[in-house]
Scaffold this motif. Sequence first.
Motif, PDB file in Angstrom:
ATOM      1  N   PRO A  40       0.808  -1.231   0.000  1.00 20.28           N
ATOM      2  CA  PRO A  40       0.000   0.000   0.000  1.00 20.28           C
ATOM      3  C   PRO A  40       0.833   1.269   0.000  1.00 20.28           C
ATOM      4  CG  PRO A  40      -0.054  -1.061   2.154  1.00 20.28           C
ATOM      5  CD  PRO A  40       0.589  -2.024   1.215  1.00 20.28           C
ATOM      6  N   GLU A  41       2.056   1.193   0.526  1.00 19.41           N
ATOM      7  CA  GLU A  41       2.890   2.394   0.578  1.00 19.41           C
ATOM      8  C   GLU A  41       3.270   2.873  -0.818  1.00 19.41           C
ATOM      9  OE1 GLU A  41       5.408  -1.266   0.826  1.00 19.41           O
ATOM     10  OE2 GLU A  41       3.634  -0.514   1.878  1.00 19.41           O
ATOM     11  N   LYS A  42       3.128   2.003  -1.828  1.00 14.89           N
ATOM     12  CA  LYS A  42       3.453   2.386  -3.200  1.00 14.89           C
ATOM     13  C   LYS A  42       2.245   2.959  -3.952  1.00 14.89           C
ATOM     14  CE  LYS A  42       7.138  -1.062  -3.606  1.00 14.89           C
ATOM     15  NZ  LYS A  42       7.635  -2.245  -4.358  1.00 14.89           N
ATOM     16  N   ILE A  43       1.087   2.960  -3.310  1.00 18.07           N
ATOM     17  CA  ILE A  43      -0.129   3.477  -3.933  1.00 18.07           C
ATOM     18  C   ILE A  43      -0.323   4.926  -3.501  1.00 18.07           C
ATOM     19  CG2 ILE A  43      -2.621   3.194  -4.179  1.00 18.07           C
ATOM     20  CD1 ILE A  43      -2.251   0.231  -3.515  1.00 18.07           C
ATOM     21  N   ALA A  44      -0.474   5.813  -4.452  1.00 18.31           N
ATOM     22  CA  ALA A  44      -0.609   7.239  -4.149  1.00 18.31           C
ATOM     23  C   ALA A  44      -1.903   7.509  -3.387  1.00 18.31           C
ATOM     24  CB  ALA A  44      -0.595   8.044  -5.445  1.00 18.31           C
ATOM     25  N   PRO A  45      -1.880   8.485  -2.479  1.00 16.11           N
ATOM     26  CA  PRO A  45      -3.106   8.832  -1.761  1.00 16.11           C
ATOM     27  C   PRO A  45      -4.158   9.385  -2.716  1.00 16.11           C
ATOM     28  CG  PRO A  45      -1.384  10.435  -1.315  1.00 16.11           C
ATOM     29  CD  PRO A  45      -0.744   9.314  -2.055  1.00 16.11           C
ATOM     30  N   SER A  46      -5.401   9.076  -2.445  1.00 12.33           N
ATOM     31  CA  SER A  46      -6.508   9.576  -3.257  1.00 12.33           C
ATOM     32  C   SER A  46      -6.790  11.036  -2.899  1.00 12.33           C
ATOM     33  CB  SER A  46      -7.756   8.735  -2.991  1.00 12.33           C
ATOM     34  OG  SER A  46      -8.184   8.920  -1.646  1.00 12.33           O
ATOM     35  N   PRO A  47      -7.535  11.749  -3.742  1.00 10.21           N
ATOM     36  CA  PRO A  47      -7.905  13.133  -3.400  1.00 10.21           C
ATOM     37  C   PRO A  47      -8.596  13.242  -2.047  1.00 10.21           C
ATOM     38  CG  PRO A  47      -8.375  12.700  -5.710  1.00 10.21           C
ATOM     39  CD  PRO A  47      -7.959  11.388  -5.113  1.00 10.21           C
ATOM     40  N   ALA A  48      -9.430  12.257  -1.704  1.00 10.57           N
ATOM     41  CA  ALA A  48     -10.109  12.302  -0.402  1.00 10.57           C
ATOM     42  C   ALA A  48      -9.112  12.157   0.737  1.00 10.57           C
ATOM     43  CB  ALA A  48     -11.163  11.200  -0.324  1.00 10.57           C
TER      44      ALA A  48
END
Length: 658
Positions: free
Chosen positions: A219-227
């Motif tokens: 998950p650390e490689k997945i960019a944060p969503s706008p929310a």
Amino acid sequence: MADQNVPPHRPHTPGGHTPGYEVPAAPYGPPPVSRGPQWVGPEGLGRQAFHQPAGTGLPHLDDDGDGRDRVGRRRALVALGGTAAVVAGGAALAMSPQVRGLFGDAAAGDATGATVTDGTPARPSGQQPSTVRTYTEQNESYMGSRAGAALKKNSPSGGRTFSGPADAAARTPVTVKTVLAKDPVRHLASRATFGATPKVLADIRRMGIDAWVRRQLDPEKIAPSPAELKLAELPTLALSSQQVRDQREQLNERGAQPEKEMVDGTLARQIWSERQLYEVMVDFWNDFLHVAADFDGGEAYRNSFDRDVVRKHAMGSYPDMLVAANKHPALLLYLNQNDSRADTVNENLARENLELYSVGVDGGYTEKDVRQAALLQTGRGVDDGRYVFRHDRHYRGKVKILGFSHPNDSTDPKKADQVIDAYITYIALHPSTARYVARSLATRFVSDTPPKSLVDRLAQIYTVNKGSVKPLLMSLFSSSEFWAAVGQKVRRPMEYLVATYRTLGVGPQAGPGFRQGDSKRTAFAQGLRQIHDKLRELGQYPMGQPTPDGYPDVYVAWTSAGTMVNGWNEAADLIAGNRTQFTYTRPEKLVARPPATAGAYVDALAQRLVHQKLSTRERNLILGVAGVSATARVDATFDGAIAAVARAILASPQHHLR
């Protein structure tokens, strides 16, 4: 944890009687002066000290108290008295070496002897823990019903592990009868996220099952969503416990409630984060290693526990998580460990470490193990908002707990504290813990009655990988049992509501109809609090269970017509866009090119909302809601009935199952 915030012990046998909790025949007078170490057990500090003739060493432990003037969460088990010790005016009188060990004096004691922690006639050391358990085992107790027996018929009798998730999906037939489509992509999206969306389904098909699972496991490689970027609008989420304490007055003036903002932020992540498997695991661990959000002290410490214990280790190592939890102020205060010292031993945390957080109630420990663990853990606590180890309050002396044996005689505080860490690591890696975690994980992801074959394999994976989470999940997703279990899980109230937000494509930005009525909070923060409040009405919200056992994970525990109708009403509000703090897709726009006939339109709308077609019978029932036939021509608004039709689809079994 403040006593008034902890629900009393719940009886587990017919008639309200719990083995091991005997009510004395005669009432007691005023509580006597405390002599020697006292034990704070299931419902608090005892009211009577039991005496023993001189020369017999430490007395046997015995139950006491009549349930009045309870001090803690559980009734007192025992008070040690007699000639063991008399502490008055600062002088300790007639202390034997064993007693000095209990008080942390120079000589170490030995808690392994029968007379020290060997239980009572009503609560003997060898008694099965299930007869003196603090809480029912949430899932198993519910599944002992007729409904549970029926579900077991759908549980496969055996299974195997394949080379990877995609291989397992391709080679596993789904033989159970279910209304859900036997589509492996939909199945994966329903179990590994908080609800399938068109985007998630498209991502899995584009990337492939194996690649999607591997991406979710990092998950650390997945960019944060706008929310997730908007979580900055919840200012207390980023604060440390010390900052919350230091800024208490300013936060109060702004109406900020850290423990509630933590729940609000969790809901935002469940609805909008791209790190969906991670959020599912955060929720899993928050039920397994449960600390209530609303306990007395939660406002300062619970957010840090979520961030620094659960989220930090959710995809890492459970032993590391349990060690970190046992040195965190939230857990130490929640289960009264701050009050436990060699002369007044509070067993709450020691018991729940065994009963709920590691080996499980039938994991092999006895009452003697609980009491020796409680002695070993004395001295741990909280001072000025930080974890401390108070060596002067720590019991020194030999202990033996579930095979963990240690002289525990060091006068070095650091080494003494490390012994406790070693014990926590030991129980976290115990074979019974491996099986308990495996069964809980299989219950969450596979079935309310998880197959023994899968539990056995996951327990072995846990042991071989020393409690690492990612190998467990990869093994689970590579198992035939996972892919064969289509339709075998029902969404709990929170899962239903979050999945509804996700499938309707609700956005985190304020809608055009929003009017700022709260100058202290943004539209996003206000909307999240409204979701939070609605879930309180439904009976489930993140970290909401007041007791340490967490929420049950089986559908039998949540069968309530009122809860279902309340959830459907919330779905209707979302379809209508009534929460103006968010943005919505108008119901007539949910299907890009609506078919001209009613039957085809229902098919297309079902595909959009529940990701499959409905049965002919279900489609006809929904057409009946609109009062039209399948061949009737309708416009994009379903001749004004589109909201009612969409709501009916979201009330279908296809949306309740995951």
